[in-house]
Design an enzyme around this catalytic site. Sequence first.
Site, PDB file in Angstrom:
ATOM      1  N   HIS A   1      -3.879  -1.492  -5.854  1.00 18.61           N
ATOM      2  CA  HIS A   1      -3.938  -1.603  -4.390  1.00 18.61           C
ATOM      3  C   HIS A   1      -4.593  -0.341  -3.822  1.00 18.61           C
ATOM      4  O   HIS A   1      -4.227   0.771  -4.204  1.00 18.61           O
ATOM      5  CB  HIS A   1      -2.522  -1.777  -3.837  1.00 18.61           C
TER       6      HIS A   1
ATOM      7  N   ASN B   1      -0.792  -4.782 -10.584  1.00 19.46           N
ATOM      8  CA  ASN B   1      -1.804  -4.951  -9.542  1.00 19.46           C
ATOM      9  C   ASN B   1      -2.344  -3.573  -9.161  1.00 19.46           C
ATOM     10  O   ASN B   1      -1.665  -2.563  -9.347  1.00 19.46           O
ATOM     11  CB  ASN B   1      -1.157  -5.603  -8.313  1.00 19.46           C
TER      12      ASN B   1
ATOM     13  N   SER C   1      -2.897   2.756  -5.691  1.00 22.31           N
ATOM     14  CA  SER C   1      -1.626   2.591  -6.388  1.00 22.31           C
ATOM     15  C   SER C   1      -1.774   1.478  -7.420  1.00 22.31           C
ATOM     16  O   SER C   1      -2.351   0.430  -7.123  1.00 22.31           O
ATOM     17  CB  SER C   1      -0.514   2.181  -5.417  1.00 22.31           C
TER      18      SER C   1
ATOM     19  N   ASP D   1       3.138  -6.174  -2.343  1.00 26.96           N
ATOM     20  CA  ASP D   1       2.694  -4.864  -2.832  1.00 26.96           C
ATOM     21  C   ASP D   1       3.846  -3.869  -2.919  1.00 26.96           C
ATOM     22  O   ASP D   1       3.652  -2.667  -2.730  1.00 26.96           O
ATOM     23  CB  ASP D   1       1.576  -4.297  -1.932  1.00 26.96           C
TER      24      ASP D   1
HETATM   25  C1  GRF Z   1      -9.921  -3.683  -4.826  1.00 23.84           C
HETATM   26  O1  GRF Z   1     -10.122  -2.777  -3.776  1.00 23.84           O
HETATM   27  C2  GRF Z   1      -8.477  -3.718  -5.229  1.00 23.84           C
HETATM   28  O2  GRF Z   1      -7.818  -2.502  -5.047  1.00 23.84           O
HETATM   29  C3  GRF Z   1      -7.895  -4.740  -4.291  1.00 23.84           C
HETATM   30  O3  GRF Z   1      -8.905  -5.699  -4.148  1.00 23.84           O
HETATM   31  C4  GRF Z   1     -10.172  -5.114  -4.396  1.00 23.84           C
HETATM   32  C5  GRF Z   1     -10.807  -5.932  -5.470  1.00 23.84           C
HETATM   33  O4  GRF Z   1     -12.146  -5.568  -5.670  1.00 23.84           O
HETATM   34  N1  GRF Z   1      -6.658  -5.279  -4.789  1.00 23.84           N
HETATM   35  P1  GRF Z   1     -12.946  -6.129  -6.911  1.00 23.84           P
HETATM   36  O5  GRF Z   1     -12.897  -7.650  -6.800  1.00 23.84           O
HETATM   37  O6  GRF Z   1     -12.290  -5.637  -8.158  1.00 23.84           O
HETATM   38  O7  GRF Z   1     -14.332  -5.611  -6.738  1.00 23.84           O
END
Ligand code: GRF
Length: 198
Positions: A106, A104, A133, A142
């Site tokens: 984050h 993932n 991260s 997370d």
């Molecule tokens: C990103 O900021 C990611 O870090 C978080 O959710 C957001 C997703 O944005 N987990 P996108 O859908 O990829 O534009």
Amino acid sequence: MDSNNFAVFISGRGSNLFSILKKEREEKIRGKVSFVYSNRRSAPGLAIAQQFNKDYYTFPYNDENEKRLLDKLKRNRVKLIVLAGFMKVLSHEFIERFKGHIINIHPSLLPAFPGLNAQEQSFNYGSKISGLSIHFVDTSLDGGPVIFQKAVDISDLTHIEDIEKRILVYEHRYYYQIIDKLLNEKWELKGRNFFWNE
Ligand code: GRF
């Protein structure tokens, strides 16, 4: 799981999905996106999957549908599951089954500000440095082992949206590189400590 296939799970906008598909097309990722899954039918990111001619599936994430998902992952010999703005908590069984194969991204330097609206949390806290991260997914929020982090200076920013934008640039810069490396290079996990075996 001897292929270089990976799947991307989304729930919303899909800007990370876009950057990954673009890099795949430019052959900057030694691997292939087998399919995109969204638990939300209205996710704008699905149009991106379509634009790149990718198979995509959309159905709510629940026990019943998890079987469908497992079947698709198996059939496509998916080696890595990439969460990119996927807003659902995966079941314990699912996570155990793909342990070390789900990642993932984050938008904070974990363990600071897990959960929703990380950029807003950093802003409200008054952080001067934030970042991103990339981590393995385990059953915590997370909290899985960190694979990569990038610190981003946000000390000059006065709006949450600007923090989001600045961090997002780095998300797009690094996520595909980590995906490529995980699919193609050797790594090991000693406890919580992740190492590339270079
Ligand atoms: C990103 O900021 C990611 O870090 C978080 O959710 C957001 C997703 O944005 N987990 P996108 O859908 O990829 O534009």
